[in-house]
Design a protein around this motif. Structure first.
Motif, PDB file in Angstrom:
ATOM      1  N   CYS A  76       0.884  -0.969  -0.369  1.00 57.64           N
ATOM      2  CA  CYS A  76      -0.054  -0.044   0.268  1.00 57.64           C
ATOM      3  C   CYS A  76       1.220   1.428   0.196  1.00 57.64           C
ATOM      4  CB  CYS A  76      -0.561   0.176   1.253  1.00 57.64           C
ATOM      5  SG  CYS A  76      -2.428  -1.320   0.603  1.00 57.64           S
ATOM      6  N   GLY A  77       2.046   0.917   0.411  1.00 57.27           N
ATOM      7  CA  GLY A  77       3.062   2.369   0.030  1.00 57.27           C
ATOM      8  C   GLY A  77       2.789   3.293   1.208  1.00 57.27           C
ATOM      9  N   ILE A  78       2.248   4.395   0.738  1.00 59.91           N
ATOM     10  CA  ILE A  78       1.696   5.690   1.558  1.00 59.91           C
ATOM     11  C   ILE A  78       0.668   6.109   1.687  1.00 59.91           C
ATOM     12  CG2 ILE A  78       3.881   7.039   1.765  1.00 59.91           C
ATOM     13  CD1 ILE A  78       2.800   8.686  -0.657  1.00 59.91           C
ATOM     14  N   ASN A  79      -0.177   5.159   0.863  1.00 65.05           N
ATOM     15  CA  ASN A  79      -1.693   5.299   0.863  1.00 65.05           C
ATOM     16  C   ASN A  79      -2.943   4.798   1.620  1.00 65.05           C
ATOM     17  OD1 ASN A  79      -1.432   6.030  -2.290  1.00 65.05           O
ATOM     18  ND2 ASN A  79      -1.653   3.828  -2.785  1.00 65.05           N
ATOM     19  N   HIS A  80      -3.758   5.383   2.205  1.00 62.26           N
ATOM     20  CA  HIS A  80      -4.688   5.468   4.025  1.00 62.26           C
ATOM     21  C   HIS A  80      -5.067   3.716   2.685  1.00 62.26           C
ATOM     22  CE1 HIS A  80      -7.257   5.564   6.726  1.00 62.26           C
ATOM     23  NE2 HIS A  80      -8.425   6.318   5.620  1.00 62.26           N
ATOM     24  N   VAL A  81      -5.164   3.263   4.417  1.00 62.05           N
ATOM     25  CA  VAL A  81      -6.234   1.493   3.955  1.00 62.05           C
ATOM     26  C   VAL A  81      -7.487   2.178   4.729  1.00 62.05           C
ATOM     27  CG1 VAL A  81      -6.147  -0.736   5.206  1.00 62.05           C
ATOM     28  CG2 VAL A  81      -4.020   0.515   4.722  1.00 62.05           C
ATOM     29  N   SER A  82      -8.596   2.157   4.141  1.00 64.39           N
ATOM     30  CA  SER A  82      -9.835   1.846   3.945  1.00 64.39           C
ATOM     31  C   SER A  82     -10.524   1.161   4.902  1.00 64.39           C
ATOM     32  CB  SER A  82     -10.507   2.225   3.367  1.00 64.39           C
ATOM     33  OG  SER A  82     -10.446   1.479   2.265  1.00 64.39           O
ATOM     34  N   GLY A  83      -9.365  -0.102   4.534  1.00 67.00           N
ATOM     35  CA  GLY A  83     -10.257  -1.354   5.908  1.00 67.00           C
ATOM     36  C   GLY A  83      -9.760  -2.876   5.128  1.00 67.00           C
ATOM     37  N   TYR A  84     -10.323  -3.706   5.247  1.00 72.07           N
ATOM     38  CA  TYR A  84      -9.746  -5.276   4.764  1.00 72.07           C
ATOM     39  C   TYR A  84     -10.781  -5.803   4.212  1.00 72.07           C
ATOM     40  CZ  TYR A  84      -5.127  -4.595   5.519  1.00 72.07           C
ATOM     41  OH  TYR A  84      -3.743  -4.744   6.188  1.00 72.07           O
ATOM     42  N   GLN A  85     -10.996  -6.984   3.079  1.00 74.85           N
ATOM     43  CA  GLN A  85     -12.240  -7.149   2.269  1.00 74.85           C
ATOM     44  C   GLN A  85     -11.913  -8.635   2.062  1.00 74.85           C
ATOM     45  OE1 GLN A  85     -13.565  -4.346  -1.035  1.00 74.85           O
ATOM     46  NE2 GLN A  85     -13.703  -6.271  -2.242  1.00 74.85           N
ATOM     47  N   VAL A  86     -12.305  -9.108   2.186  1.00 70.17           N
ATOM     48  CA  VAL A  86     -12.780 -10.768   2.126  1.00 70.17           C
ATOM     49  C   VAL A  86     -13.652 -10.925   0.667  1.00 70.17           C
ATOM     50  CG1 VAL A  86     -13.025 -14.040   2.078  1.00 70.17           C
ATOM     51  CG2 VAL A  86     -12.055 -11.737   4.792  1.00 70.17           C
ATOM     52  N   ASP A  87     -12.886 -11.486  -0.741  1.00 71.31           N
ATOM     53  CA  ASP A  87     -13.876 -12.057  -1.646  1.00 71.31           C
ATOM     54  C   ASP A  87     -14.187 -13.152  -2.207  1.00 71.31           C
ATOM     55  OD1 ASP A  87     -14.270  -8.546  -2.716  1.00 71.31           O
ATOM     56  OD2 ASP A  87     -12.200  -9.319  -3.488  1.00 71.31           O
ATOM     57  N   ILE A  88     -15.238 -13.413  -2.117  1.00 69.01           N
ATOM     58  CA  ILE A  88     -15.940 -15.242  -2.743  1.00 69.01           C
ATOM     59  C   ILE A  88     -15.748 -15.559  -4.065  1.00 69.01           C
ATOM     60  CG2 ILE A  88     -17.516 -16.823  -2.480  1.00 69.01           C
ATOM     61  CD1 ILE A  88     -15.388 -15.624   0.929  1.00 69.01           C
ATOM     62  N   THR A  89     -15.021 -16.177  -4.728  1.00 72.91           N
ATOM     63  CA  THR A  89     -15.194 -16.280  -6.154  1.00 72.91           C
ATOM     64  C   THR A  89     -16.095 -17.908  -6.534  1.00 72.91           C
ATOM     65  OG1 THR A  89     -13.788 -15.029  -6.552  1.00 72.91           O
ATOM     66  CG2 THR A  89     -14.372 -17.107  -8.236  1.00 72.91           C
TER      67      THR A  89
END
Length: 163
Positions: A76-89
């Motif tokens: 992510c470098g210096i980018n702001h983290v808005s959250g964590y996501q789990v994607d189901i395929t």
């Protein structure tokens, strides 16, 4: 009186088993083996479904933990983290943990065991807000296989349960 007939008794000198007795014993052993193998197979398939659901729950809990502790992946470098996501395929039997920081940064990708799938209607995306670890909506993920189904539910406060 003949001594030879006096000492001979068919029951007392019998050494061994008859063919009928052996067949009965081996048939009984065969039946017990067949029932044991059927029980093991049912137990094994049930455990595979449980294991798949537990692994999905573990990834969901990892996403919540990372969101609460505000872990920032190096990607992510210096980018702001808005959250964590789990994607189901559903079609690929795959689930992915990603950090959301401007763009999606994949942290890990996992697959369900063979013969285990996600059921149609499962929530496709579970997003944990940074610092709070909460969700905007509840999520339900169905893990199926071998005629058995386990339900992984995630509440709005981020609690994960497998039923």
């Amino acid at each position: 009186m003949n001594n030879k007939n006096k000492n001979f008794s068919p029951l007392s000198t019998r050494l061994g088993f008859t063919l009928i007795e052996l067949l009965v014993v081996f048939s009984f052993i065969g039946l017990l083996t067949a029932f044991g193998m059927a029980s093991y197979s049912a137990y094994n398939s049930s455990q595979l479904v449980q294991s798949g659901a537990s692994n999905v729950a573990t990834v969901l809990n990892a996403a919540k933990s990372r969101a609460i502790s505000q872990v920032i992946p190096a990607s992510c470098g210096i980018n702001h983290v808005s959250g964590y996501q789990v994607d189901i395929t559903v079609s690929a039997r795959q689930y992915t943990l990603s950090a959301m920081c401007g763009s999606k940064q994949i942290v890990s990708t996992n697959n369900l065991p063979p013969q285990i799938t996600f059921a149609a209607g499962s929530t496709a995306t579970v997003f944990y807000s940074i610092s709070s670890g909460t969700l905007s909506n509840t999520a339900t993920i169905l893990v199926t296989g071998y005629g058995k189904t386990k339900t992984v539910t995630v509440s709005k406060i981020g609690s994960v349960a497998v039923q």
